[in-house]
Design a protein around this motif. Structure first.
Motif, PDB file in Angstrom:
ATOM      1  N   GLY A   1      27.075  38.537  32.267  1.00 25.58           N
ATOM      2  CA  GLY A   1      26.816  38.647  30.838  1.00 25.58           C
ATOM      3  C   GLY A   1      28.133  38.611  30.093  1.00 25.58           C
ATOM      4  N   LYS A   2      28.374  39.625  29.281  1.00 28.92           N
ATOM      5  CA  LYS A   2      29.635  39.697  28.548  1.00 28.92           C
ATOM      6  C   LYS A   2      30.732  40.409  29.331  1.00 28.92           C
ATOM      7  CE  LYS A   2      27.611  39.538  23.957  1.00 28.92           C
ATOM      8  NZ  LYS A   2      27.566  40.170  22.639  1.00 28.92           N
ATOM      9  N   ALA A   3      30.348  41.067  30.397  1.00 23.50           N
ATOM     10  CA  ALA A   3      31.317  41.833  31.189  1.00 23.50           C
ATOM     11  C   ALA A   3      31.983  40.959  32.251  1.00 23.50           C
ATOM     12  CB  ALA A   3      30.624  43.017  31.860  1.00 23.50           C
ATOM     13  N   ILE A   4      33.260  41.233  32.501  1.00 24.79           N
ATOM     14  CA  ILE A   4      34.016  40.559  33.562  1.00 24.79           C
ATOM     15  C   ILE A   4      34.450  41.623  34.555  1.00 24.79           C
ATOM     16  CG2 ILE A   4      36.058  39.198  34.131  1.00 24.79           C
ATOM     17  CD1 ILE A   4      35.939  38.072  31.283  1.00 24.79           C
ATOM     18  N   PHE A   5      34.119  41.398  35.813  1.00 26.55           N
ATOM     19  CA  PHE A   5      34.467  42.336  36.874  1.00 26.55           C
ATOM     20  C   PHE A   5      35.512  41.709  37.784  1.00 26.55           C
ATOM     21  CE2 PHE A   5      30.373  43.809  35.457  1.00 26.55           C
ATOM     22  CZ  PHE A   5      30.535  45.188  35.458  1.00 26.55           C
ATOM     23  N   TYR A   6      36.526  42.505  38.101  1.00 28.09           N
ATOM     24  CA  TYR A   6      37.629  42.060  38.952  1.00 28.09           C
ATOM     25  C   TYR A   6      37.525  42.702  40.318  1.00 28.09           C
ATOM     26  CZ  TYR A   6      39.739  40.150  34.767  1.00 28.09           C
ATOM     27  OH  TYR A   6      39.968  39.417  33.641  1.00 28.09           O
ATOM     28  N   SER A   7      38.012  41.978  41.318  1.00 26.32           N
ATOM     29  CA  SER A   7      38.074  42.500  42.684  1.00 26.32           C
ATOM     30  C   SER A   7      39.269  41.853  43.379  1.00 26.32           C
ATOM     31  CB  SER A   7      36.780  42.193  43.445  1.00 26.32           C
ATOM     32  OG  SER A   7      36.571  40.794  43.525  1.00 26.32           O
ATOM     33  N   LEU A   8      39.631  42.395  44.531  1.00 26.47           N
ATOM     34  CA  LEU A   8      40.698  41.779  45.315  1.00 26.47           C
ATOM     35  C   LEU A   8      40.243  40.393  45.740  1.00 26.47           C
ATOM     36  CD1 LEU A   8      41.917  44.733  47.575  1.00 26.47           C
ATOM     37  CD2 LEU A   8      42.816  43.977  45.362  1.00 26.47           C
ATOM     38  N   ASP A   9      41.159  39.451  45.767  1.00 24.44           N
ATOM     39  CA  ASP A   9      40.798  38.066  46.040  1.00 24.44           C
ATOM     40  C   ASP A   9      40.242  37.856  47.445  1.00 24.44           C
ATOM     41  OD1 ASP A   9      40.916  35.239  44.927  1.00 24.44           O
ATOM     42  OD2 ASP A   9      41.930  35.014  46.862  1.00 24.44           O
ATOM     43  N   ASP A  10      40.863  38.501  48.420  1.00 27.95           N
ATOM     44  CA  ASP A  10      40.366  38.345  49.784  1.00 27.95           C
ATOM     45  C   ASP A  10      40.906  39.463  50.677  1.00 27.95           C
ATOM     46  OD1 ASP A  10      43.002  37.623  50.457  1.00 27.95           O
ATOM     47  OD2 ASP A  10      42.559  35.494  50.490  1.00 27.95           O
ATOM     48  N   GLU A  11      40.565  39.391  51.932  1.00 24.21           N
ATOM     49  CA  GLU A  11      40.953  40.433  52.883  1.00 24.21           C
ATOM     50  C   GLU A  11      42.475  40.481  53.095  1.00 24.21           C
ATOM     51  OE1 GLU A  11      40.335  43.749  55.021  1.00 24.21           O
ATOM     52  OE2 GLU A  11      38.840  42.693  53.833  1.00 24.21           O
TER      53      GLU A  11
END
Length: 120
Positions: A95-105
């Motif tokens: 939706g309007k939210a952007i969630f970030y995470s680590l790119d990979d292991e």
């Protein structure tokens, strides 16, 4: 056997010719070493390290990271842009939210090994 090696304008005395030759043959190209150096520069900022650690086990939006790290949203966004350009974090839009995470292991492994090293 010692041998004088001429490289450019410098002269070297190689005490262990076979070892020197083997190490030189296994050196990565300068381009890769430059890229590796640039990657480690990214890890040279404690704010970026804090952001990466906040994403270690979960994905977060900018406002949550700002709250966790006691930083402004614009500061977090600026650092996330650098981390994203370095391929250390990724994002997904809901939706309007952007969630970030680590790119990979690999990123998780770099952080874990670095922490293990400093805790020794």
């Amino acid at each position: 056997m010692q041998e004088e090696l001429k490289e450019g304008t410098r002269e070297y005395i190689a005490a262990h010719d076979e070892i020197v030759a083997k190490v030189k043959a296994n050196q990565p190209d300068d381009e890769y070493l430059y890229d590796l150096s640039e990657l480690f520069k990214i890890f040279g900022d404690s704010t970026r390290i804090k952001i990466l650690y906040s994403l270690f086990d979960t994905e977060l939006c900018v406002s949550d990271m700002a709250s966790i790290l006691n930083l402004s949203q614009s500061s977090v966004s600026h650092q996330l842009r650098i981390l994203k350009d370095a391929k250390l974090v990724k994002f997904k839009r809901e939706g309007k939210a952007i969630f970030y995470s680590l790119d990979d292991e690999h990123v998780r492994m770099i952080l874990s090994l670095g922490m293990e090293h400093v805790e020794e």
